[in-house]
Design a protein around this motif. Structure first.
Motif, PDB file in Angstrom:
ATOM      1  N   LEU A 148      -6.219  -2.120  -9.168  1.00 19.67           N
ATOM      2  CA  LEU A 148      -4.906  -2.049  -8.504  1.00 19.67           C
ATOM      3  C   LEU A 148      -4.222  -0.688  -8.603  1.00 19.67           C
ATOM      4  CD1 LEU A 148      -2.916  -5.331  -9.215  1.00 19.67           C
ATOM      5  CD2 LEU A 148      -3.206  -4.181  -7.010  1.00 19.67           C
ATOM      6  N   ARG A 149      -4.404   0.002  -9.712  1.00 19.36           N
ATOM      7  CA  ARG A 149      -3.709   1.286  -9.872  1.00 19.36           C
ATOM      8  C   ARG A 149      -4.239   2.355  -8.916  1.00 19.36           C
ATOM      9  NH1 ARG A 149      -1.837   3.079 -15.653  1.00 19.36           N
ATOM     10  NH2 ARG A 149      -2.427   5.037 -14.658  1.00 19.36           N
TER      11      ARG A 149
ATOM     12  N   GLU B 292       1.668  -3.328   7.080  1.00 19.67           N
ATOM     13  CA  GLU B 292       2.892  -3.321   6.264  1.00 19.67           C
ATOM     14  C   GLU B 292       2.836  -4.381   5.169  1.00 19.67           C
ATOM     15  OE1 GLU B 292       5.201  -0.966   6.380  1.00 19.67           O
ATOM     16  OE2 GLU B 292       3.852  -0.142   7.905  1.00 19.67           O
ATOM     17  N   LEU B 293       2.443  -5.596   5.594  1.00 19.00           N
ATOM     18  CA  LEU B 293       2.390  -6.723   4.670  1.00 19.00           C
ATOM     19  C   LEU B 293       1.378  -6.469   3.547  1.00 19.00           C
ATOM     20  CD1 LEU B 293       3.707  -9.623   4.771  1.00 19.00           C
ATOM     21  CD2 LEU B 293       1.470 -10.421   5.560  1.00 19.00           C
ATOM     22  N   THR B 294       0.240  -5.901   3.927  1.00 11.52           N
ATOM     23  CA  THR B 294      -0.823  -5.651   2.952  1.00 11.52           C
ATOM     24  C   THR B 294      -0.375  -4.609   1.923  1.00 11.52           C
ATOM     25  OG1 THR B 294      -2.454  -6.140   4.647  1.00 11.52           O
ATOM     26  CG2 THR B 294      -3.258  -5.001   2.698  1.00 11.52           C
ATOM     27  N   ILE B 295       0.222  -3.518   2.416  1.00  7.79           N
ATOM     28  CA  ILE B 295       0.678  -2.469   1.498  1.00  7.79           C
ATOM     29  C   ILE B 295       1.761  -3.030   0.568  1.00  7.79           C
ATOM     30  CG2 ILE B 295       1.903  -0.247   1.370  1.00  7.79           C
ATOM     31  CD1 ILE B 295       0.280   0.666   3.791  1.00  7.79           C
ATOM     32  N   GLU B 296       2.668  -3.801   1.152  1.00  6.54           N
ATOM     33  CA  GLU B 296       3.763  -4.393   0.351  1.00  6.54           C
ATOM     34  C   GLU B 296       3.206  -5.316  -0.745  1.00  6.54           C
ATOM     35  OE1 GLU B 296       7.290  -6.210   2.499  1.00  6.54           O
ATOM     36  OE2 GLU B 296       6.428  -7.989   1.543  1.00  6.54           O
ATOM     37  N   PHE B 297       2.235  -6.146  -0.370  1.00 11.89           N
ATOM     38  CA  PHE B 297       1.633  -7.086  -1.326  1.00 11.89           C
ATOM     39  C   PHE B 297       1.033  -6.343  -2.525  1.00 11.89           C
ATOM     40  CE2 PHE B 297      -2.294  -9.275  -2.742  1.00 11.89           C
ATOM     41  CZ  PHE B 297      -1.739 -10.435  -3.264  1.00 11.89           C
ATOM     42  N   TYR B 298       0.206  -5.324  -2.232  1.00  9.11           N
ATOM     43  CA  TYR B 298      -0.450  -4.611  -3.334  1.00  9.11           C
ATOM     44  C   TYR B 298       0.534  -3.731  -4.106  1.00  9.11           C
ATOM     45  CZ  TYR B 298      -4.756  -6.648  -1.819  1.00  9.11           C
ATOM     46  OH  TYR B 298      -5.719  -7.573  -1.519  1.00  9.11           O
ATOM     47  N   ASP B 299       1.568  -3.196  -3.432  1.00  6.40           N
ATOM     48  CA  ASP B 299       2.612  -2.446  -4.155  1.00  6.40           C
ATOM     49  C   ASP B 299       3.266  -3.340  -5.198  1.00  6.40           C
ATOM     50  OD1 ASP B 299       2.260  -0.065  -2.838  1.00  6.40           O
ATOM     51  OD2 ASP B 299       3.985  -0.258  -1.506  1.00  6.40           O
ATOM     52  N   LYS B 300       3.544  -4.593  -4.805  1.00  6.83           N
ATOM     53  CA  LYS B 300       4.207  -5.520  -5.742  1.00  6.83           C
ATOM     54  C   LYS B 300       3.289  -5.889  -6.894  1.00  6.83           C
ATOM     55  CE  LYS B 300       7.652  -7.672  -2.804  1.00  6.83           C
ATOM     56  NZ  LYS B 300       8.022  -8.885  -2.066  1.00  6.83           N
ATOM     57  N   ARG B 301       2.017  -6.151  -6.576  1.00  9.81           N
ATOM     58  CA  ARG B 301       1.066  -6.522  -7.637  1.00  9.81           C
ATOM     59  C   ARG B 301       0.903  -5.350  -8.612  1.00  9.81           C
ATOM     60  NH1 ARG B 301       1.918 -10.272  -5.097  1.00  9.81           N
ATOM     61  NH2 ARG B 301       3.279 -10.374  -6.894  1.00  9.81           N
TER      62      ARG B 301
ATOM     63  N   SER C  20      -1.784 -20.540  -8.082  1.00  8.80           N
ATOM     64  CA  SER C  20      -0.753 -20.247  -7.090  1.00  8.80           C
ATOM     65  C   SER C  20      -1.063 -20.964  -5.769  1.00  8.80           C
ATOM     66  CB  SER C  20      -0.644 -18.737  -6.884  1.00  8.80           C
ATOM     67  OG  SER C  20      -1.910 -18.183  -6.685  1.00  8.80           O
ATOM     68  N   GLY C  21      -2.018 -21.891  -5.783  1.00  7.23           N
ATOM     69  CA  GLY C  21      -2.330 -22.681  -4.594  1.00  7.23           C
ATOM     70  C   GLY C  21      -2.800 -21.831  -3.422  1.00  7.23           C
ATOM     71  N   GLY C  22      -3.473 -20.730  -3.713  1.00  9.54           N
ATOM     72  CA  GLY C  22      -3.948 -19.857  -2.633  1.00  9.54           C
ATOM     73  C   GLY C  22      -2.874 -18.896  -2.157  1.00  9.54           C
ATOM     74  N   LEU C  23      -1.678 -19.035  -2.714  1.00  9.93           N
ATOM     75  CA  LEU C  23      -0.600 -18.097  -2.383  1.00  9.93           C
ATOM     76  C   LEU C  23      -0.338 -17.281  -3.635  1.00  9.93           C
ATOM     77  CD1 LEU C  23       1.844 -20.496  -0.524  1.00  9.93           C
ATOM     78  CD2 LEU C  23       0.522 -18.670   0.497  1.00  9.93           C
ATOM     79  N   TRP C  24      -0.890 -16.100  -3.667  1.00  5.06           N
ATOM     80  CA  TRP C  24      -0.758 -15.277  -4.852  1.00  5.06           C
ATOM     81  C   TRP C  24       0.647 -14.680  -4.818  1.00  5.06           C
ATOM     82  CZ3 TRP C  24      -4.484 -10.628  -6.240  1.00  5.06           C
ATOM     83  CH2 TRP C  24      -4.358 -10.348  -7.610  1.00  5.06           C
ATOM     84  N   GLU C  25       1.569 -15.331  -5.553  1.00 12.99           N
ATOM     85  CA  GLU C  25       2.979 -14.916  -5.563  1.00 12.99           C
ATOM     86  C   GLU C  25       3.551 -14.817  -4.149  1.00 12.99           C
ATOM     87  OE1 GLU C  25       4.280 -15.025  -8.402  1.00 12.99           O
ATOM     88  OE2 GLU C  25       2.554 -14.732  -9.717  1.00 12.99           O
ATOM     89  N   GLU C  26       3.492 -15.946  -3.425  1.00 12.44           N
ATOM     90  CA  GLU C  26       4.185 -16.091  -2.131  1.00 12.44           C
ATOM     91  C   GLU C  26       3.510 -15.421  -0.933  1.00 12.44           C
ATOM     92  OE1 GLU C  26       6.367 -18.353  -2.473  1.00 12.44           O
ATOM     93  OE2 GLU C  26       6.347 -18.133  -4.645  1.00 12.44           O
ATOM     94  N   TYR C  27       2.344 -14.849  -1.112  1.00 17.12           N
ATOM     95  CA  TYR C  27       1.640 -14.264   0.038  1.00 17.12           C
ATOM     96  C   TYR C  27       0.401 -15.100   0.329  1.00 17.12           C
ATOM     97  CZ  TYR C  27       4.495 -10.062  -0.376  1.00 17.12           C
ATOM     98  OH  TYR C  27       5.542  -9.188  -0.416  1.00 17.12           O
ATOM     99  N   ASP C  28       0.048 -15.208   1.581  1.00 16.41           N
ATOM    100  CA  ASP C  28      -1.157 -15.936   1.953  1.00 16.41           C
ATOM    101  C   ASP C  28      -2.353 -15.016   1.702  1.00 16.41           C
ATOM    102  OD1 ASP C  28      -3.238 -17.249   3.106  1.00 16.41           O
ATOM    103  OD2 ASP C  28      -2.166 -17.798   4.949  1.00 16.41           O
ATOM    104  N   VAL C  29      -3.126 -15.350   0.664  1.00 18.64           N
ATOM    105  CA  VAL C  29      -4.215 -14.447   0.293  1.00 18.64           C
ATOM    106  C   VAL C  29      -5.294 -14.356   1.375  1.00 18.64           C
ATOM    107  CG1 VAL C  29      -3.895 -14.597  -2.205  1.00 18.64           C
ATOM    108  CG2 VAL C  29      -5.368 -16.238  -1.070  1.00 18.64           C
TER     109      VAL C  29
ATOM    110  N   SER D 106      -1.462 -13.800 -19.831  1.00 18.23           N
ATOM    111  CA  SER D 106      -0.636 -12.582 -19.839  1.00 18.23           C
ATOM    112  C   SER D 106       0.401 -12.638 -18.724  1.00 18.23           C
ATOM    113  CB  SER D 106      -1.518 -11.336 -19.657  1.00 18.23           C
ATOM    114  OG  SER D 106      -2.364 -11.172 -20.763  1.00 18.23           O
ATOM    115  N   GLY D 107       0.423 -13.758 -18.009  1.00 18.26           N
ATOM    116  CA  GLY D 107       1.452 -13.934 -16.981  1.00 18.26           C
ATOM    117  C   GLY D 107       1.053 -13.477 -15.589  1.00 18.26           C
ATOM    118  N   ILE D 108      -0.259 -13.297 -15.340  1.00 16.67           N
ATOM    119  CA  ILE D 108      -0.706 -12.957 -13.982  1.00 16.67           C
ATOM    120  C   ILE D 108      -1.361 -14.218 -13.403  1.00 16.67           C
ATOM    121  CG2 ILE D 108      -2.161 -11.464 -12.559  1.00 16.67           C
ATOM    122  CD1 ILE D 108      -1.972  -9.338 -14.736  1.00 16.67           C
TER     123      ILE D 108
END
Ligand code: NAD
Ligand code: ZN
Length: 244
Positions: free
Chosen positions: A111-112, A47-56, A24-33, A16-18
């Motif tokens: 996530l929601r 900030e980084l954490t909120i941004e990551f989950y906002d994008k997901r 993602s080599g441990g980088l879930w869409e460019e973030y270090d998981v 489904s494209g997720i």
């Protein structure tokens, strides 16, 4: 307790494209998981954490369930309590395929949703696909405390594991789809079940497939019809025996 347990992981949503963790080599869409999914990420990297989950969360809006989600949702609708659907995924693709929230257990959160950080409050809010800070000015509507994604971070307790454990002990047919087995020990689970099916795209170093009665290394959308047939004939034979 259900007779069939279907446990899924990131692999079922890959088509489904997720991205999965591994793809993602441990980088879930460019973030270090290892940073944004860690138990102390809200304290150390807020900030980084909120941004990551906002994008997901935002990206989920356009994602559609694939054939595997739909077949499983259909089985659950038809067989009800004979099947328990448990997922490690935090996406809502099973719900988009028609499952009610009471029909699925999300082991690692959803996530929601966001949750109040105050341990005496811990209220949960469904914010759809919006940003966390856009909800009520970023504070809990009940107590004013900070909010956080309703996600189980690495190193945190997963309250739903107890429920998983109960279902594992009682299930007769275990179906594992799209998980590398690094987070949840599916080897042990397979040893509890009378019969078990494993479906992954490729072998995983964390899974000993000799514990499984049937192993399907192919895409979930290509394996799911065979899996569904097996579940149907298993449940139909048990249910017809009960009627005798
Ligand atoms: P993982 O990334 O560790 O492993 C993915 C597995 O899926 C691999 O074994 C791979 O062979 C298999 N796979 C890949 N494409 C597939 C396909 N098309 N069909 C069938 N199998 C396929 O995933 P995990 O074991 O679920 O662990 C990752 C953790 O990260 C979980 O806790 C999960 O909550 C989280 N996560 C969730 C999502 C999501 O919600 N969609 C996405 C990435 C990570
Ligand atoms: Zn609160």
């Amino acid at each position: 307790m259900a007779k069939v347990l279907i446990l899924s992981g990131a692999g079922i949503s890959a088509e489904s494209g997720i991205s999965t963790f591994r793809d993602s080599g441990g980088l879930w869409e460019e973030y270090d998981v290892s940073v944004v999914c860690n138990y102390d990420s809200m304290q150390k990297h807020e900030e980084l954490t909120i941004e990551f989950y906002d994008k997901r969360r935002a990206e989920l809006e356009s994602k559609e369930p694939n054939y595997a989600h739909k077949v499983i949702a259909d089985l659950k609708r038809r067989y009800g309590r004979d099947i328990v659907v448990i997922t490690q995924n935090v996406d809502n693709l099973f719900e988009k395929a028609g499952l009610k929230s009471s029909d699925i257990i999300h082991l690692h959160g959803f996530l929601r949703e966001i949750r109040c950080q105050d341990p005496y409050c811990e209220q949960i809010f469904d914010i759809g696909y919006t940003k966390q800070r856009e909800f009520n000015g970023g504070g809990c509507p009940s107590c004013g405390s900070k909010l956080r994604p309703n996600i189980v971070f690495f190193g945190e307790q997963a309250p739903k594991y107890e429920e998983l454990g109960r279902h594992v002990q009682d299930c007769e047919l275990l179906v594992v789809i799209g998980t590398s087995g690094n987070v949840i020990g599916v080897n042990t689970m397979a040893q509890f079940a009378t019969r078990s099916i494993l479906n992954n795209y490729e072998p995983s170093s964390a899974i000993n497939d000799a514990y499984f009665s049937k192993v399907l290394y192919k895409k979930a959308t290509e394996a799911v019809d065979e899996i569904a047939e097996e579940i149907e004939s298993f449940l139909d034979s048990i249910n017809s025996l009960k009627k005798l």
